[in-house]
Motif scaffolding. Structure first.
Motif, PDB file in Angstrom:
ATOM      1  N   ASP A 108     -66.302 -21.857  -2.709  1.00  0.00           N
ATOM      2  CA  ASP A 108     -66.242 -20.387  -2.859  1.00  0.00           C
ATOM      3  C   ASP A 108     -65.078 -19.763  -2.097  1.00  0.00           C
ATOM      4  O   ASP A 108     -64.475 -18.795  -2.551  1.00  0.00           O
ATOM      5  CB  ASP A 108     -67.552 -19.749  -2.357  1.00  0.00           C
ATOM      6  N   TRP A 109     -64.770 -20.331  -0.924  1.00  0.00           N
ATOM      7  CA  TRP A 109     -63.743 -19.688  -0.082  1.00  0.00           C
ATOM      8  C   TRP A 109     -62.351 -19.691  -0.728  1.00  0.00           C
ATOM      9  O   TRP A 109     -61.456 -18.979  -0.302  1.00  0.00           O
ATOM     10  CB  TRP A 109     -63.686 -20.290   1.322  1.00  0.00           C
ATOM     11  N   THR A 110     -62.160 -20.498  -1.785  1.00  0.00           N
ATOM     12  CA  THR A 110     -60.835 -20.515  -2.431  1.00  0.00           C
ATOM     13  C   THR A 110     -60.626 -19.278  -3.313  1.00  0.00           C
ATOM     14  O   THR A 110     -59.545 -19.067  -3.827  1.00  0.00           O
ATOM     15  CB  THR A 110     -60.658 -21.776  -3.314  1.00  0.00           C
ATOM     16  N   ARG A 111     -61.698 -18.493  -3.494  1.00  0.00           N
ATOM     17  CA  ARG A 111     -61.592 -17.338  -4.396  1.00  0.00           C
ATOM     18  C   ARG A 111     -61.098 -16.079  -3.705  1.00  0.00           C
ATOM     19  O   ARG A 111     -60.713 -15.117  -4.350  1.00  0.00           O
ATOM     20  CB  ARG A 111     -62.941 -17.061  -5.060  1.00  0.00           C
ATOM     21  N   ASP A 112     -61.180 -16.024  -2.359  1.00  0.00           N
ATOM     22  CA  ASP A 112     -60.680 -14.815  -1.691  1.00  0.00           C
ATOM     23  C   ASP A 112     -59.942 -15.188  -0.413  1.00  0.00           C
ATOM     24  O   ASP A 112     -60.189 -16.217   0.189  1.00  0.00           O
ATOM     25  CB  ASP A 112     -61.837 -13.840  -1.373  1.00  0.00           C
ATOM     26  N   GLY A 113     -59.036 -14.348  -0.042  1.00  0.00           N
ATOM     27  CA  GLY A 113     -58.225 -14.635   1.150  1.00  0.00           C
ATOM     28  C   GLY A 113     -56.979 -15.416   0.782  1.00  0.00           C
ATOM     29  O   GLY A 113     -56.851 -15.923  -0.328  1.00  0.00           O
ATOM     30  N   LYS A 114     -56.078 -15.509   1.731  1.00  0.00           N
ATOM     31  CA  LYS A 114     -54.828 -16.224   1.475  1.00  0.00           C
ATOM     32  C   LYS A 114     -55.035 -17.714   1.658  1.00  0.00           C
ATOM     33  O   LYS A 114     -55.635 -18.155   2.633  1.00  0.00           O
ATOM     34  CB  LYS A 114     -53.734 -15.718   2.424  1.00  0.00           C
ATOM     35  N   LEU A 115     -54.500 -18.487   0.715  1.00  0.00           N
ATOM     36  CA  LEU A 115     -54.626 -19.941   0.771  1.00  0.00           C
ATOM     37  C   LEU A 115     -53.289 -20.577   1.130  1.00  0.00           C
ATOM     38  O   LEU A 115     -52.221 -20.017   0.850  1.00  0.00           O
ATOM     39  CB  LEU A 115     -55.075 -20.487  -0.591  1.00  0.00           C
ATOM     40  N   GLY A 116     -53.380 -21.755   1.724  1.00  0.00           N
ATOM     41  CA  GLY A 116     -52.172 -22.522   2.026  1.00  0.00           C
ATOM     42  C   GLY A 116     -52.463 -24.006   1.891  1.00  0.00           C
ATOM     43  O   GLY A 116     -53.615 -24.418   1.750  1.00  0.00           O
ATOM     44  N   VAL A 117     -51.398 -24.828   1.912  1.00  0.00           N
ATOM     45  CA  VAL A 117     -51.564 -26.286   1.874  1.00  0.00           C
ATOM     46  C   VAL A 117     -50.766 -26.878   3.032  1.00  0.00           C
ATOM     47  O   VAL A 117     -49.578 -26.591   3.197  1.00  0.00           O
ATOM     48  CB  VAL A 117     -51.030 -26.879   0.543  1.00  0.00           C
ATOM     49  N   ASP A 118     -51.446 -27.674   3.857  1.00  0.00           N
ATOM     50  CA  ASP A 118     -50.804 -28.374   4.975  1.00  0.00           C
ATOM     51  C   ASP A 118     -50.571 -29.828   4.606  1.00  0.00           C
ATOM     52  O   ASP A 118     -51.419 -30.451   3.946  1.00  0.00           O
ATOM     53  CB  ASP A 118     -51.720 -28.372   6.218  1.00  0.00           C
ATOM     54  N   LEU A 119     -49.446 -30.376   5.063  1.00  0.00           N
ATOM     55  CA  LEU A 119     -49.184 -31.810   4.901  1.00  0.00           C
ATOM     56  C   LEU A 119     -49.914 -32.540   6.023  1.00  0.00           C
ATOM     57  O   LEU A 119     -49.782 -32.186   7.194  1.00  0.00           O
ATOM     58  CB  LEU A 119     -47.675 -32.057   5.004  1.00  0.00           C
ATOM     59  N   LEU A 120     -50.705 -33.544   5.670  1.00  0.00           N
ATOM     60  CA  LEU A 120     -51.410 -34.327   6.691  1.00  0.00           C
ATOM     61  C   LEU A 120     -50.539 -35.488   7.159  1.00  0.00           C
ATOM     62  O   LEU A 120     -49.562 -35.856   6.499  1.00  0.00           O
ATOM     63  CB  LEU A 120     -52.725 -34.868   6.122  1.00  0.00           C
ATOM     64  N   PHE A 121     -50.910 -36.081   8.279  1.00  0.00           N
ATOM     65  CA  PHE A 121     -50.186 -37.256   8.767  1.00  0.00           C
ATOM     66  C   PHE A 121     -50.267 -38.376   7.726  1.00  0.00           C
ATOM     67  O   PHE A 121     -51.314 -38.599   7.117  1.00  0.00           O
ATOM     68  CB  PHE A 121     -50.781 -37.722  10.102  1.00  0.00           C
ATOM     69  N   ASP A 122     -49.159 -39.098   7.533  1.00  0.00           N
ATOM     70  CA  ASP A 122     -49.060 -40.079   6.450  1.00  0.00           C
ATOM     71  C   ASP A 122     -49.702 -41.418   6.829  1.00  0.00           C
ATOM     72  O   ASP A 122     -49.015 -42.418   7.038  1.00  0.00           O
ATOM     73  CB  ASP A 122     -47.582 -40.271   6.084  1.00  0.00           C
ATOM     74  N   ASN A 123     -51.043 -41.427   6.908  1.00  0.00           N
ATOM     75  CA  ASN A 123     -51.747 -42.685   7.206  1.00  0.00           C
ATOM     76  C   ASN A 123     -51.617 -43.696   6.086  1.00  0.00           C
ATOM     77  O   ASN A 123     -51.569 -44.897   6.322  1.00  0.00           O
ATOM     78  CB  ASN A 123     -53.240 -42.406   7.445  1.00  0.00           C
ATOM     79  N   ASN A 124     -51.534 -43.192   4.843  1.00  0.00           N
ATOM     80  CA  ASN A 124     -51.526 -44.080   3.685  1.00  0.00           C
ATOM     81  C   ASN A 124     -50.386 -45.105   3.746  1.00  0.00           C
ATOM     82  O   ASN A 124     -50.594 -46.296   3.525  1.00  0.00           O
ATOM     83  CB  ASN A 124     -51.435 -43.252   2.395  1.00  0.00           C
ATOM     84  N   SER A 125     -49.160 -44.633   4.068  1.00  0.00           N
ATOM     85  CA  SER A 125     -48.012 -45.556   4.120  1.00  0.00           C
ATOM     86  C   SER A 125     -48.225 -46.638   5.183  1.00  0.00           C
ATOM     87  O   SER A 125     -47.949 -47.820   4.943  1.00  0.00           O
ATOM     88  CB  SER A 125     -46.719 -44.794   4.434  1.00  0.00           C
ATOM     89  N   TYR A 126     -48.727 -46.217   6.356  1.00  0.00           N
ATOM     90  CA  TYR A 126     -48.972 -47.208   7.421  1.00  0.00           C
ATOM     91  C   TYR A 126     -50.064 -48.195   6.999  1.00  0.00           C
ATOM     92  O   TYR A 126     -49.950 -49.396   7.256  1.00  0.00           O
ATOM     93  CB  TYR A 126     -49.349 -46.502   8.730  1.00  0.00           C
ATOM     94  N   ASP A 127     -51.117 -47.691   6.345  1.00  0.00           N
ATOM     95  CA  ASP A 127     -52.198 -48.581   5.891  1.00  0.00           C
ATOM     96  C   ASP A 127     -51.667 -49.606   4.886  1.00  0.00           C
ATOM     97  O   ASP A 127     -52.013 -50.787   4.940  1.00  0.00           O
ATOM     98  CB  ASP A 127     -53.333 -47.777   5.240  1.00  0.00           C
ATOM     99  N   GLU A 128     -50.827 -49.139   3.953  1.00  0.00           N
ATOM    100  CA  GLU A 128     -50.257 -50.047   2.945  1.00  0.00           C
ATOM    101  C   GLU A 128     -49.374 -51.114   3.600  1.00  0.00           C
ATOM    102  O   GLU A 128     -49.409 -52.286   3.220  1.00  0.00           O
ATOM    103  CB  GLU A 128     -49.437 -49.256   1.909  1.00  0.00           C
ATOM    104  N   MET A 129     -48.573 -50.697   4.586  1.00  0.00           N
ATOM    105  CA  MET A 129     -47.689 -51.650   5.270  1.00  0.00           C
ATOM    106  C   MET A 129     -48.513 -52.683   6.048  1.00  0.00           C
ATOM    107  O   MET A 129     -48.249 -53.885   5.991  1.00  0.00           O
ATOM    108  CB  MET A 129     -46.720 -50.915   6.203  1.00  0.00           C
ATOM    109  N   GLN A 130     -49.535 -52.195   6.793  1.00  0.00           N
ATOM    110  CA  GLN A 130     -50.367 -53.119   7.575  1.00  0.00           C
ATOM    111  C   GLN A 130     -51.088 -54.111   6.661  1.00  0.00           C
ATOM    112  O   GLN A 130     -51.169 -55.304   6.962  1.00  0.00           O
ATOM    113  CB  GLN A 130     -51.409 -52.334   8.395  1.00  0.00           C
ATOM    114  N   SER A 131     -51.584 -53.588   5.546  1.00  0.00           N
ATOM    115  CA  SER A 131     -52.306 -54.428   4.596  1.00  0.00           C
ATOM    116  C   SER A 131     -51.382 -55.530   4.043  1.00  0.00           C
ATOM    117  O   SER A 131     -51.787 -56.695   3.909  1.00  0.00           O
ATOM    118  CB  SER A 131     -52.834 -53.518   3.487  1.00  0.00           C
ATOM    119  N   ALA A 132     -50.118 -55.159   3.729  1.00  0.00           N
ATOM    120  CA  ALA A 132     -49.146 -56.148   3.215  1.00  0.00           C
ATOM    121  C   ALA A 132     -48.857 -57.216   4.273  1.00  0.00           C
ATOM    122  O   ALA A 132     -48.776 -58.414   3.954  1.00  0.00           O
ATOM    123  CB  ALA A 132     -47.862 -55.439   2.800  1.00  0.00           C
TER     124      ALA A 132
END
Length: 636
Positions: free
Chosen positions: A117-141
């Protein structure tokens, strides 16, 4: 031995991840959306433009930033992000993955049936999160490589890449190499085609590395009917190769969305090829049906009776069933497309994207390998029977956040290691097609043992007759003192001098009535100096009409690019001979090799000449008779 090799890499990568995370937290903790926006880590405010059923039957939402659209940012395909509301950003949050990003719009896949519901009112934004995915892929390889290294039947390639075990080559096949290539390029193509495990193309600036790779890939496909994966650390490098390969008529699929927008690139994307597939009609109509069920379910949102809840649940279940059907058909389409494709292109981490995770390849090509972090290279390597590295370890190296990890070995790329232990696999491209021989000369001497030759088409080309292709201007004794501004160094007097010198040069060029006015780059290693020079150029009346011809930026942003004229502001001028960034001679190699016809280097010899690289460069300029004191221009 390989097991210990990978254990060390895993430890170094953990150290790097921790340093990267700490620097991310330091940047983002207790900062406002406006601050994060200026760092390129936030889009705020944004508007929701559209939503549809995406992968895994979850919601894909298209958002657009409504202001500050010219701000540069770090949002990329595959990045993890969080949608937030300014009412209560700590509570009103929803995490997702970017599935497409272009201009000021991006699509994000959220693991929910409907937006809160909160996406319907007020100002919205998008934050970039820390890139865990790349590190996980590298560690897995790295973990997987460590396991495979124990298995004798699996680890021939791994042993070659991690020990001194020699790679082998086929007896030379008779295949036609285009006569348009020079001797060293033909040698490189031959090495790539005949290698059983490993070939390395060492491509100094302007030597036609991309052209060579494209011809080699064509030869592999033509003679061995191979399926090839082509990867690089940056989207820009992937885009360039995708475009060139598609231009040759090769069936190429680009995984991830391109950084550049061109028709040839867009038609190579998986999205575009899927859209053209006949079975997509069925997918569209099923998605429409699922959306209708979801819309009906949304009508029960405000009703809380048991019957309504059950009805709502049943509608969502129907939508999910259809979603599973959609996923099956989409998987069939992608399998069909990949089956027919000759080449898949992606970034190093993108090589493990869910759509291609399980694919294997006869040959994997890693371009710009001099900029690739070794753990990232192991992601595509494990999918290969044979590996081709292309790059130049004397240009920009990978960005490393942890000094400890860097000095303990993470800063040494796999390309560098392999050039040392397997010289039999290396071909140096030695003919360059960019620079006047005097611009090339110093770089060739310091980095390439004087092995580079300037092709006759460029060896003596000039902006106009009698121009000096290389100029060093010494500001020693001019009191052009550097200053510290924030964390960056700036030298306002040197900047003003450079812009004045450029203005005079532009007037001289204009007076010659040359058909095509030259392209110009102004480069400095320091961000603040770049900003200051930009401002001076923009307010300079003589240069206003040439704004589209003049680029001003840091060295890193010019990697892989070239201009007719390049000015370099070395910036440092102090009594302690402290040169900071300038001690990174590879970065200077990049800066000094961007120019085709004229290179002007401006700096203070009193500060610079304590470092051998700069002392030798100043001597090189002096021997050519192109050393000048800034006083010659100030007093003229």
């Amino acid at each position: 031995m390989p097991k210990e090799y990978f254990k060390k890499l895993q430890d170094l990568l953990n150290t790097e991840r921790e340093a990267d995370l700490q620097s991310y937290l330091k940047l983002t903790e207790n900062t406002s959306p406006a601050d994060r926006r200026s760092l390129g880590l936030t889009w705020y405010p944004i508007a929701i433009r559209n939503n549809e059923i995406g992968r895994g039957d979850y919601l894909t939402v298209e958002v657009e930033r409504t202001t500050h659209q010219d701000f540069s940012h770090q949002f990329r395909f595959g990045s993890s992000v969080v949608l937030f509301s300014n009412h209560d950003p700590k509570i009103d949050q929803l995490e997702g993955i970017i599935t497409h990003q272009t201009g000021s719009k991006m699509k994000v896949n959220f693991r929910v049936d409907e937006l809160p519901d909160w996406t319907r009112d007020g100002k919205l934004g998008v934050d970039l999160l820390f890139d865990n995915n790349s590190y996980d892929e590298m560690q897995s390889a790295l973990k997987r490589a460590s396991v495979l290294a124990e298995d004798d039947s699996e680890n021939k390639l791994i042993r070659i890449l991690t020990t001194a075990e020699k790679p082998s080559f086929q007896i030379e096949e008779k295949f036609v190499i285009p006569s348009t290539l020079n001797d060293s390029q033909r040698l490189a193509v031959n090495k790539i085609v005949t290698a059983n495990h490993l070939a390395i193309v060492h491509g100094p600036p302007g030597t036609g590395k991309t052209t060579t790779l494209v011809h080699a890939i064509k030869s592999l496909i033509k003679h061995n009917n191979q399926k090839i994966l082509v990867v690089a650390p940056s989207n820009t490098a992937v885009d360039l190769l995708t475009e060139k390969l598609a231009l040759e008529g090769l069936n190429t699929i680009r995984i991830g969305n391109p950084a550049r927008v061109s028709d040839r690139l867009l038609t190579s994307t998986l999205e575009h090829k899927m859209a053209d597939h006949p079975d997509m009609k069925t997918v569209k109509s099923l998605k429409k049906q699922a959306n209708e069920y979801k819309n009906m379910a949304h009508k029960y949102k405000r009703s809380f009776g048991k019957a309504e809840r059950d009805q709502r649940k049943a509608l969502f279940n129907e939508a999910h069933k259809i979603g599973k059907e959609v996923e099956k058909i989409e998987q069939y389409i992608t399998d069909h497309l990949f089956d027919k494709a000759q080449i898949i292109t992606a970034t190093l981490v993108g090589a493990n994207h869910y759509s291609v995770r399980n694919l294997k390849y006869n040959t994997v090509v890693i371009d710009e390998a001099g900029q690739a972090l070794e753990p990232a290279c192991w992601i595509p390597i494990l999918k290969a029977e044979k590996i081709i590295f292309a790059g130049d370890h004397f240009q920009l190296s990978p960005t490393i956040k942890s000094q400890e990890a860097g000095s303990n070995g993470l800063s040494k790329t796999l390309l560098e290691k392999l050039i040392d232990i397997h010289p039999e696999s290396v071909v140096l491209l030695n003919e360059q097609y960019r620079m006047h021989q005097n611009i090339m000369g110093y770089s060739s001497k310091v980095f390439y043992q004087n092995q580079l030759n300037a092709h006759q088409s460029v060896a003596s080309h000039l902006i106009f007759d009698d121009d000096e292709p290389l100029v060093y201007i010494d500001t020693a004794g001019c009191s052009f003192d550097e200053k510290l501004e924030g964390t960056s160094t700036i030298n306002p007097d040197e900047a003003a001098f450079l812009v004045n010198h450029l203005t005079s040069f532009v007037k001289e060029v204009t007076s010659k009535e040359i058909d095509n006015f030259p392209s110009i780059a102004i480069i400095s290693p320091y961000k603040q100096q770049v900003q200051y020079i930009k401002a001076l150029v923009e307010e300079n009346e003589a240069l206003i009409s040439l704004q589209n011809k003049i680029s001003v930026n840091t060295i890193d942003s010019f990697q892989g690019q070239e201009r007719d004229v390049v000015y370099i502001s070395l910036t440092r001028s102090n009594s302690d001979a402290i040169i900071g960034f300038l001690s990174d001679t590879r970065r200077m190699n990049v800066a000094m090799t961007r120019a085709r016809k004229k290179l002007v280097v401006i700096g203070d010899s009193a500060t610079l000449s304590k470092a051998k690289f700069y002392a030798d460069f100043i001597e090189y300029a002096d021997k050519l008779g192109v050393y000048h004191s800034a006083w010659e221009f100030i007093n003229s």
